[in-house]
Design a protein around this motif. Structure first.
Motif: not given
Length: 114
Positions: A89-91, A59-63, A54-57, A110-113
């Protein structure tokens, strides 16, 4: 980084192939690997690495765990992710392409719904 590593990564890019789709507890993310010079899809690459965070938000540590699954279109690669929450999310991906000595690296947001 060697010049050939730079050229391989600059010759190719990953791009989102449609919006992510929820499938039960998983999210299906499709990415297209294209040759930059002609925007043609690159079929038959081996995806060697995937990471979703979740780097784009901020929160890069959330995988989230990911796995590569079969996609029906040539040049499209499908990633199944068990993402715990909606948001951007960053893929990050790495791929081996036939005829290229270096691994190609790239990322898509990508935007996860919900």
């Amino acid at each position: 980084i060697s010049a050939s590593a730079m050229s391989a990564s600059q010759d190719y890019r990953f791009e989102a192939a449609g919006a992510p789709v929820k499938s039960g507890t998983a999210v299906i993310i499709k990415v297209r690997l294209v040759h930059v010079s002609d925007s043609r899809p690159v079929p038959g690459a081996a995806i060697t690495e995937t990471k979703l965070d979740m780097g784009p938000e901020g929160m890069a540590s959330m995988t989230a765990p990911t796995k590569v699954t079969a996609a029906s279109e040539p040049g499209v690669y499908q990633i199944e992710a068990n993402s715990p929450m909606a948001g951007n999310w960053a893929l990050t991906l790495a791929a081996k392409i036939q005829g290229e000595s270096e691994t190609v690296h790239g990322a898509v947001t990508v935007a996860v719904p919900k």
